[in-house]
Design a protein around this motif. Structure first.
Motif, PDB file in Angstrom:
ATOM      1  N   ALA A 111      18.275  55.265  99.929  1.00 43.92           N
ATOM      2  CA  ALA A 111      17.544  56.523  99.777  1.00 43.92           C
ATOM      3  C   ALA A 111      18.577  57.643  99.784  1.00 43.92           C
ATOM      4  N   LEU A 112      18.848  58.215  98.626  1.00 40.57           N
ATOM      5  CA  LEU A 112      19.773  59.336  98.546  1.00 40.57           C
ATOM      6  C   LEU A 112      19.158  60.479  99.370  1.00 40.57           C
ATOM      7  N   THR A 113      19.919  60.987 100.321  1.00 41.98           N
ATOM      8  CA  THR A 113      19.371  61.888 101.337  1.00 41.98           C
ATOM      9  C   THR A 113      19.910  63.307 101.194  1.00 41.98           C
ATOM     10  N   VAL A 114      18.988  64.261 101.137  1.00 36.15           N
ATOM     11  CA  VAL A 114      19.346  65.681 101.129  1.00 36.15           C
ATOM     12  C   VAL A 114      19.376  66.159 102.575  1.00 36.15           C
ATOM     13  N   VAL A 115      20.455  66.824 102.959  1.00 36.80           N
ATOM     14  CA  VAL A 115      20.620  67.250 104.351  1.00 36.80           C
ATOM     15  C   VAL A 115      20.916  68.747 104.436  1.00 36.80           C
ATOM     16  N   VAL A 116      20.498  69.344 105.551  1.00 40.30           N
ATOM     17  CA  VAL A 116      20.806  70.748 105.828  1.00 40.30           C
ATOM     18  C   VAL A 116      21.345  70.848 107.255  1.00 40.30           C
ATOM     19  N   ASN A 117      21.884  72.014 107.576  1.00 41.00           N
ATOM     20  CA  ASN A 117      22.395  72.301 108.912  1.00 41.00           C
ATOM     21  C   ASN A 117      21.244  72.278 109.930  1.00 41.00           C
ATOM     22  N   PRO A 118      21.462  71.779 111.137  1.00 41.21           N
ATOM     23  CA  PRO A 118      20.392  71.728 112.153  1.00 41.21           C
ATOM     24  C   PRO A 118      19.762  73.083 112.472  1.00 41.21           C
ATOM     25  N   SER A 119      20.513  74.170 112.295  1.00 44.09           N
ATOM     26  CA  SER A 119      19.949  75.498 112.565  1.00 44.09           C
ATOM     27  C   SER A 119      19.062  76.004 111.432  1.00 44.09           C
ATOM     28  N   ASN A 120      19.014  75.264 110.341  1.00 48.21           N
ATOM     29  CA  ASN A 120      18.127  75.607 109.224  1.00 48.21           C
ATOM     30  C   ASN A 120      16.718  75.147 109.582  1.00 48.21           C
ATOM     31  N   ASP A 121      15.846  76.100 109.907  1.00 46.30           N
ATOM     32  CA  ASP A 121      14.468  75.762 110.291  1.00 46.30           C
ATOM     33  C   ASP A 121      13.457  76.140 109.206  1.00 46.30           C
ATOM     34  N   TRP A 122      13.951  76.461 108.025  1.00 44.64           N
ATOM     35  CA  TRP A 122      13.055  76.903 106.950  1.00 44.64           C
ATOM     36  C   TRP A 122      12.940  75.889 105.802  1.00 44.64           C
ATOM     37  N   ALA A 123      13.946  75.070 105.590  1.00 48.19           N
ATOM     38  CA  ALA A 123      13.941  74.165 104.431  1.00 48.19           C
ATOM     39  C   ALA A 123      13.764  72.717 104.873  1.00 48.19           C
ATOM     40  N   LEU A 223      23.003  66.762 111.565  1.00 50.69           N
ATOM     41  CA  LEU A 223      22.333  67.174 110.339  1.00 50.69           C
ATOM     42  C   LEU A 223      20.822  67.005 110.447  1.00 50.69           C
ATOM     43  N   THR A 224      20.103  67.671 109.546  1.00 51.41           N
ATOM     44  CA  THR A 224      18.658  67.479 109.406  1.00 51.41           C
ATOM     45  C   THR A 224      18.370  66.912 108.023  1.00 51.41           C
ATOM     46  N   GLY A 225      17.638  65.806 107.979  1.00 54.09           N
ATOM     47  CA  GLY A 225      17.230  65.229 106.701  1.00 54.09           C
ATOM     48  C   GLY A 225      16.001  65.953 106.159  1.00 54.09           C
ATOM     49  N   VAL A 226      16.023  66.279 104.872  1.00 52.59           N
ATOM     50  CA  VAL A 226      14.950  67.057 104.251  1.00 52.59           C
ATOM     51  C   VAL A 226      13.901  66.125 103.635  1.00 52.59           C
ATOM     52  N   LYS A 227      12.622  66.438 103.870  1.00 54.48           N
ATOM     53  CA  LYS A 227      11.546  65.716 103.181  1.00 54.48           C
ATOM     54  C   LYS A 227      11.502  66.178 101.725  1.00 54.48           C
ATOM     55  N   ILE A 228      11.339  65.231 100.809  1.00 57.43           N
ATOM     56  CA  ILE A 228      11.336  65.537  99.380  1.00 57.43           C
ATOM     57  C   ILE A 228       9.955  65.261  98.786  1.00 57.43           C
ATOM     58  N   LYS A 229       9.469  66.191  97.969  1.00 56.42           N
ATOM     59  CA  LYS A 229       8.168  66.023  97.325  1.00 56.42           C
ATOM     60  C   LYS A 229       8.263  64.940  96.261  1.00 56.42           C
ATOM     61  N   ASN A 230       7.383  63.936  96.341  1.00 56.87           N
ATOM     62  CA  ASN A 230       7.433  62.831  95.380  1.00 56.87           C
ATOM     63  C   ASN A 230       6.469  63.061  94.216  1.00 56.87           C
ATOM     64  N   ALA A 231       6.393  62.082  93.332  1.00 54.71           N
ATOM     65  CA  ALA A 231       5.561  62.215  92.132  1.00 54.71           C
ATOM     66  C   ALA A 231       4.082  62.296  92.466  1.00 54.71           C
ATOM     67  N   GLN A 232       3.717  61.839  93.664  1.00 49.98           N
ATOM     68  CA  GLN A 232       2.320  61.881  94.094  1.00 49.98           C
ATOM     69  C   GLN A 232       1.980  63.181  94.834  1.00 49.98           C
ATOM     70  N   GLY A 233       2.962  64.085  94.946  1.00 47.43           N
ATOM     71  CA  GLY A 233       2.734  65.373  95.575  1.00 47.43           C
ATOM     72  C   GLY A 233       2.875  65.377  97.086  1.00 47.43           C
ATOM     73  N   GLU A 234       3.408  64.283  97.667  1.00 51.00           N
ATOM     74  CA  GLU A 234       3.598  64.199  99.109  1.00 51.00           C
ATOM     75  C   GLU A 234       5.055  64.493  99.464  1.00 51.00           C
ATOM     76  N   PHE A 235       5.265  65.140 100.598  1.00 51.03           N
ATOM     77  CA  PHE A 235       6.624  65.349 101.101  1.00 51.03           C
ATOM     78  C   PHE A 235       6.986  64.153 101.976  1.00 51.03           C
ATOM     79  N   ILE A 236       7.993  63.411 101.552  1.00 50.52           N
ATOM     80  CA  ILE A 236       8.337  62.137 102.180  1.00 50.52           C
ATOM     81  C   ILE A 236       9.740  62.204 102.789  1.00 50.52           C
ATOM     82  N   ALA A 237       9.843  61.736 104.020  1.00 53.90           N
ATOM     83  CA  ALA A 237      11.137  61.729 104.712  1.00 53.90           C
ATOM     84  C   ALA A 237      11.999  60.567 104.213  1.00 53.90           C
ATOM     85  N   PRO A 238      13.316  60.762 104.153  1.00 53.17           N
ATOM     86  CA  PRO A 238      14.203  59.651 103.785  1.00 53.17           C
ATOM     87  C   PRO A 238      14.229  58.612 104.902  1.00 53.17           C
ATOM     88  N   SER A 239      13.896  57.368 104.572  1.00 50.26           N
ATOM     89  CA  SER A 239      13.919  56.293 105.569  1.00 50.26           C
ATOM     90  C   SER A 239      13.983  54.966 104.844  1.00 50.26           C
TER      91      SER A 239
END
Length: 333
Positions: A111-123, A223-239
């Motif tokens: 699962a290719l994972t998009v990550v942000v800084n832990p202090s990022n509480d918006w994305a 790091l914080t892993g970002v949930k990504i919107k899938n083709a079904q319209g759901e935001f799914i966590a990388p796992s």
């Protein structure tokens, strides 16, 4: 624990009619030389260490990125190439020009994972469209702040970190998100070393990056892993589970090793290593943070390897496929 819930790789008649590679007689290798993907590296390196302990046969594992690894492989400098994407037509042509046939072996799922800084509480959640807005060529010098990505995001400078152009992860991301291979803005921090990308995002409040799931699992405290919107319209966590069941799309992908068919056909050291690899790939893949196939699937992949059938099953990018789809395509090759 196994995460793949699918039935064994249904090779059947495909294997019965598979092309058998006949190798010319030549000297066996002294050292098994491997290079390529930084994503596949943790699996291959872990297996190589265990193999050396058990057999005394020396194995070297380099990290030139998938593209860099194929350059070496198609020159005959290595006998195995780690790859986080299928081999491309131009790479196949280079191998053919050098008289090198190859055997394609899927070894795990990522699962290719998009990550942000832990202090990022918006994305905490992003869509593929928002990722494209950040990373596409047209964004260069223009999309430089988080408040330009989505209304309501704060006034924080946007800093991007990603793999370099020789990386299969780079190729996959551009194909899945930008929808054009290698099309990306140039003003980001690039490195073939995923640990450098981890350090960059971890030290930058406005940082965002991407790499294989294993490196995120290893650095969850930074790091914080970002949930990504899938083709079904759901935001799914990388796992592991979401990658295996196909929910984490379009950023799920297969991982491979490519074998020099001539060496794989006659060299007892190579044969022993590949058999050892597939025997232990499930355990090692799970340990380093990837999705293993089932024991039955690995057994079927090993049988496929023993037929010495050459070529690739992937004539186009393997975007967002499930484990079942990956193995079905390979079986039909």
């Amino acid at each position: 624990m196994k995460y793949s819930k699918f039935t064994a790789w249904g090779l059947g008649a495909t294997l019965a009619t598979a092309f058998t590679f006949t190798a010319p007689a030549q000297a066996a290798v002294d050292i098994i030389e491997i290079d390529g993907s930084s994503t596949v590296y943790p699996i291959t390196e872990a297996i190589a260490e265990e193999f050396q302990k058990e057999t005394g046969i020396k194995v070297t594992v380099g990290v030139s990125g998938t593209g860099g690894g194929f350059k070496k492989f198609c020159r005959g400098d290595t006998v195995i190439s780690d790859a986080s994407r299928p081999i491309k037509a131009k790479e196949i042509q280079k191998c053919e020009e050098a008289g090198i046939s190859f055997i394609e072996i899927p070894v795990a799922f990522d699962a290719l994972t998009v990550v942000v800084n832990p202090s990022n509480d918006w994305a905490k959640e992003l869509s593929p469209e928002e990722l494209k807005k950040m990373w596409e060529p047209a964004a260069q010098g223009k999309i430089t702040n988080w408040n330009q990505v989505r209304p309501g995001f704060p006034d924080v400078p946007l800093k991007l970190y990603g793999p370099g152009a020789d990386s299969g992860t780079f190729d996959y991301f551009t194909e899945a998100i930008i929808e054009e291979s290698k099309a990306i803005r140039g003003d980001f921090t690039a490195s073939e070393d995923d640990n450098i990308l981890v350090q960059g995002v971890a030290g930058d409040k406005g940082g965002i990056g991407y790499f294989g799931l294993a490196y995120y699992e290893e650095n969850k405290d930074k790091l914080t892993g970002v949930k990504i919107k899938n083709a079904q319209g759901e935001f799914i966590a990388p796992s592991l589970e979401n990658a295996a069941n196909g929910k984490y799309n379009p950023l799920s992908r297969p991982l491979f090793i490519y074998l020099n068919a001539t060496k794989a056909a006659f060299d007892p050291k190579i044969k022993k290593f590949v058999e050892f690899y597939l025997k232990h790939a499930g355990k090692m893949s799970a340990e380093v943070g990837y999705v293993p196939f089932s024991d039955k699937e690995y057994a079927a992949i090993l049988n496929h390897y023993k037929t010495l059938k050459t070529g690739t099953a992937f004539k186009k990018p393997a975007i967002g496929l499930s484990v079942h789809e990956i193995l079905s395509l390979s079986a039909a090759n």
